[in-house]
Design a protein around this motif. Structure first.
Motif, PDB file in Angstrom:
ATOM      1  N   THR A  33      47.366  17.983  43.336  1.00  0.00           N
ATOM      2  CA  THR A  33      48.688  18.137  42.608  1.00  0.00           C
ATOM      3  C   THR A  33      49.425  19.432  43.212  1.00  0.00           C
ATOM      4  O   THR A  33      50.634  19.370  43.611  1.00  0.00           O
ATOM      5  CB  THR A  33      48.540  18.340  41.174  1.00  0.00           C
ATOM      6  OG1 THR A  33      47.925  17.322  40.403  1.00  0.00           O
ATOM      7  CG2 THR A  33      49.886  18.507  40.508  1.00  0.00           C
ATOM      8  N   VAL A  34      48.590  20.654  43.574  1.00  0.00           N
ATOM      9  CA  VAL A  34      49.287  21.575  44.030  1.00  0.00           C
ATOM     10  C   VAL A  34      49.682  21.159  45.471  1.00  0.00           C
ATOM     11  O   VAL A  34      50.543  21.645  45.805  1.00  0.00           O
ATOM     12  CB  VAL A  34      48.179  22.873  44.198  1.00  0.00           C
ATOM     13  CG1 VAL A  34      48.594  23.858  44.838  1.00  0.00           C
ATOM     14  CG2 VAL A  34      47.823  23.161  42.524  1.00  0.00           C
ATOM     15  N   LEU A  35      48.673  20.636  46.289  1.00  0.00           N
ATOM     16  CA  LEU A  35      49.056  20.333  47.557  1.00  0.00           C
ATOM     17  C   LEU A  35      50.488  19.403  47.622  1.00  0.00           C
ATOM     18  O   LEU A  35      51.267  19.408  48.648  1.00  0.00           O
ATOM     19  CB  LEU A  35      48.091  19.427  48.384  1.00  0.00           C
ATOM     20  CG  LEU A  35      48.191  19.089  49.674  1.00  0.00           C
ATOM     21  CD1 LEU A  35      48.424  20.159  50.469  1.00  0.00           C
ATOM     22  CD2 LEU A  35      46.989  18.254  50.269  1.00  0.00           C
ATOM     23  N   GLY A  36      50.343  18.657  46.669  1.00  0.00           N
ATOM     24  CA  GLY A  36      51.956  17.655  46.782  1.00  0.00           C
ATOM     25  C   GLY A  36      53.024  18.451  46.300  1.00  0.00           C
ATOM     26  O   GLY A  36      54.062  18.147  46.685  1.00  0.00           O
ATOM     27  N   GLN A  37      52.826  19.383  45.494  1.00  0.00           N
ATOM     28  CA  GLN A  37      54.107  20.398  45.124  1.00  0.00           C
ATOM     29  C   GLN A  37      54.411  21.343  46.083  1.00  0.00           C
ATOM     30  O   GLN A  37      55.505  21.465  46.272  1.00  0.00           O
ATOM     31  CB  GLN A  37      53.873  20.894  43.827  1.00  0.00           C
ATOM     32  CG  GLN A  37      53.594  19.901  42.717  1.00  0.00           C
ATOM     33  CD  GLN A  37      53.217  20.457  41.266  1.00  0.00           C
ATOM     34  OE1 GLN A  37      53.022  21.847  41.144  1.00  0.00           O
ATOM     35  NE2 GLN A  37      53.384  19.830  40.112  1.00  0.00           N
ATOM     36  N   SER A  38      53.458  21.769  46.723  1.00  0.00           N
ATOM     37  CA  SER A  38      53.669  22.839  47.888  1.00  0.00           C
ATOM     38  C   SER A  38      52.706  22.772  49.068  1.00  0.00           C
ATOM     39  O   SER A  38      51.659  23.147  48.897  1.00  0.00           O
ATOM     40  CB  SER A  38      53.871  24.037  47.190  1.00  0.00           C
ATOM     41  OG  SER A  38      54.040  25.192  48.133  1.00  0.00           O
ATOM     42  N   GLU A  39      53.078  22.363  50.155  1.00  0.00           N
ATOM     43  CA  GLU A  39      52.171  22.208  51.272  1.00  0.00           C
ATOM     44  C   GLU A  39      51.719  23.567  51.586  1.00  0.00           C
ATOM     45  O   GLU A  39      50.440  23.771  52.097  1.00  0.00           O
ATOM     46  CB  GLU A  39      52.740  21.693  52.429  1.00  0.00           C
ATOM     47  CG  GLU A  39      51.640  21.636  53.564  1.00  0.00           C
ATOM     48  CD  GLU A  39      52.334  20.623  54.609  1.00  0.00           C
ATOM     49  OE1 GLU A  39      51.927  20.659  55.697  1.00  0.00           O
ATOM     50  OE2 GLU A  39      53.516  20.047  54.236  1.00  0.00           O
ATOM     51  N   ARG A  40      52.718  24.498  51.440  1.00  0.00           N
ATOM     52  CA  ARG A  40      52.509  25.761  51.710  1.00  0.00           C
ATOM     53  C   ARG A  40      51.115  26.708  50.926  1.00  0.00           C
ATOM     54  O   ARG A  40      50.141  27.478  51.276  1.00  0.00           O
ATOM     55  CB  ARG A  40      53.532  26.771  51.915  1.00  0.00           C
ATOM     56  CG  ARG A  40      53.499  28.233  52.356  1.00  0.00           C
ATOM     57  CD  ARG A  40      54.865  28.982  52.203  1.00  0.00           C
ATOM     58  NE  ARG A  40      54.523  30.401  52.691  1.00  0.00           N
ATOM     59  CZ  ARG A  40      55.547  31.304  52.556  1.00  0.00           C
ATOM     60  NH1 ARG A  40      56.702  31.135  51.961  1.00  0.00           N
ATOM     61  NH2 ARG A  40      55.309  32.792  52.892  1.00  0.00           N
ATOM     62  N   ALA A  41      51.310  26.296  49.539  1.00  0.00           N
ATOM     63  CA  ALA A  41      50.438  26.870  48.623  1.00  0.00           C
ATOM     64  C   ALA A  41      48.945  26.438  48.925  1.00  0.00           C
ATOM     65  O   ALA A  41      48.054  26.983  48.940  1.00  0.00           O
ATOM     66  CB  ALA A  41      50.918  26.527  47.234  1.00  0.00           C
ATOM     67  N   GLY A  42      49.060  25.097  49.266  1.00  0.00           N
ATOM     68  CA  GLY A  42      47.714  24.133  49.644  1.00  0.00           C
ATOM     69  C   GLY A  42      47.232  24.901  50.942  1.00  0.00           C
ATOM     70  O   GLY A  42      46.075  25.060  50.818  1.00  0.00           O
ATOM     71  N   ARG A  43      48.080  25.216  51.859  1.00  0.00           N
ATOM     72  CA  ARG A  43      47.334  25.726  52.918  1.00  0.00           C
ATOM     73  C   ARG A  43      46.824  27.014  52.684  1.00  0.00           C
ATOM     74  O   ARG A  43      45.762  27.327  53.166  1.00  0.00           O
ATOM     75  CB  ARG A  43      48.347  25.807  54.209  1.00  0.00           C
ATOM     76  CG  ARG A  43      48.056  26.245  55.543  1.00  0.00           C
ATOM     77  CD  ARG A  43      48.961  26.141  56.572  1.00  0.00           C
ATOM     78  NE  ARG A  43      49.621  24.791  56.797  1.00  0.00           N
ATOM     79  CZ  ARG A  43      50.552  24.416  56.551  1.00  0.00           C
ATOM     80  NH1 ARG A  43      51.437  25.246  55.830  1.00  0.00           N
ATOM     81  NH2 ARG A  43      51.005  22.960  56.753  1.00  0.00           N
ATOM     82  N   PHE A  44      47.354  27.971  52.093  1.00  0.00           N
ATOM     83  CA  PHE A  44      47.196  29.288  51.639  1.00  0.00           C
ATOM     84  C   PHE A  44      45.831  29.205  50.853  1.00  0.00           C
ATOM     85  O   PHE A  44      44.922  30.159  51.070  1.00  0.00           O
ATOM     86  CB  PHE A  44      48.172  29.791  50.741  1.00  0.00           C
ATOM     87  CG  PHE A  44      48.077  31.256  50.534  1.00  0.00           C
ATOM     88  CD1 PHE A  44      48.108  32.481  51.424  1.00  0.00           C
ATOM     89  CD2 PHE A  44      47.282  31.465  49.194  1.00  0.00           C
ATOM     90  CE1 PHE A  44      47.616  33.557  50.884  1.00  0.00           C
ATOM     91  CE2 PHE A  44      47.029  32.816  48.732  1.00  0.00           C
ATOM     92  CZ  PHE A  44      47.106  34.035  49.487  1.00  0.00           C
ATOM     93  N   ALA A  45      45.774  28.193  50.080  1.00  0.00           N
ATOM     94  CA  ALA A  45      44.434  28.070  49.259  1.00  0.00           C
ATOM     95  C   ALA A  45      43.204  27.493  50.011  1.00  0.00           C
ATOM     96  O   ALA A  45      42.117  27.227  49.598  1.00  0.00           O
ATOM     97  CB  ALA A  45      44.643  27.474  48.054  1.00  0.00           C
ATOM     98  N   GLY A  46      43.590  26.998  51.255  1.00  0.00           N
ATOM     99  CA  GLY A  46      42.470  26.369  52.000  1.00  0.00           C
ATOM    100  C   GLY A  46      42.428  25.119  51.774  1.00  0.00           C
ATOM    101  O   GLY A  46      41.309  24.377  52.161  1.00  0.00           O
TER     102      GLY A  46
END
Length: 239
Positions: free
Chosen positions: A226-239
């Motif tokens: 869900t996080v990756l879908g809402q924000s790719e940048r946040a998903g990349r930051f979280a690994g």
């Protein structure tokens, strides 16, 4: 006068509940108008589509048979869409999964064992997943648009299936028709009840849909998707 559409600050609980029913109602109305425009009785046509199949046990079995793969496909695609990956090649992935699952009963048709059906299910899942991995790999490593690649791969899967049933997999007992050998009883899912054709595939589809809903709602993996879908940048930051 200027008209603008603005996103609600807080989603309406009432409209969240009513939205599917509203969509169904608008679909029925639009369908009725289309039938009327072509000179057909809208009530009779809609009755044949939505009511009549529910009144006959044979029709219910046929609905279950056709619904099972669609439920599985929809459940799988929902995960893609929640992660903001627009996979529209589900038909091709379904075909390749079916081909992979059919390897055991078609190629090894003389082998009769209780292991045939489990192996078919495993091969089917692997085949569909590997075919879906092609647009996924291209997007992850080459920044390719997954909408185009997954769509084009559907046509490749269709043509590959057509080549198989007209060539190496054509049954010698089919009088030159493009079909494979009949599956042995060990390669067919058991029926849900004795009086119809619906099989355990429908039950598997419901279990898969519920299981994926639980995963998305209550597990860390679901939260990550869900996080990756809402924000790719946040998903990349979280690994």
């Amino acid at each position: 006068m200027r008209i603008e559409l603005e996103k609600r600050a807080n989603p309406s609980t009432l409209y969240s509940i009513l939205s599917p029913f509203l969509a169904l109602g608008l679909t029925v109305i639009a369908g009725g108008i289309m039938f009327a425009l072509i000179g057909k009785d809208p009530v009779s046509a809609l009755y044949s589509f939505f009511i009549e199949p529910l009144l006959d046990i044979w029709s219910l079995h046929e609905i279950a048979i056709k619904a099972a793969p669609l439920i599985l496909i929809g459940a799988g695609l929902s995960i893609c869409y929640r992660s903001n990956n627009w996979n529209i090649g589900a038909e091709g992935q379904f075909i390749m999964g079916a081909i992979a699952g059919a390897i055991v009963p078609v190629v090894f048709h003389d082998w009769h064992s209780p292991l045939v059906l489990p192996l078919m299910l495993i091969c089917g899942m692997i085949g569909g997943a590997l075919y879906a991995a092609i647009p996924a790999f291209l997007k992850a490593h080459m920044n390719t648009n997954e909408i185009l690649t997954s769509l084009m791969l559907v046509y490749i899967a269709q043509l590959f299936l057509d080549w198989l049933v007209r060539g190496p997999w054509r049954s010698p007992d089919a009088y030159n028709f493009p079909v494979t050998r009949d599956f042995a009883p060990e390669a067919i899912l058991p029926e849900l009840i004795a009086s119809g054709r619906a099989n355990l595939g429908f039950a598997f589809a419901i279990i898969a849909a519920v299981g994926l809903w639980i995963m998305m709602r209550y597990t860390l993996k679901g939260f990550e998707i869900t996080v990756l879908g809402q924000s790719e940048r946040a998903g990349r930051f979280a690994g």
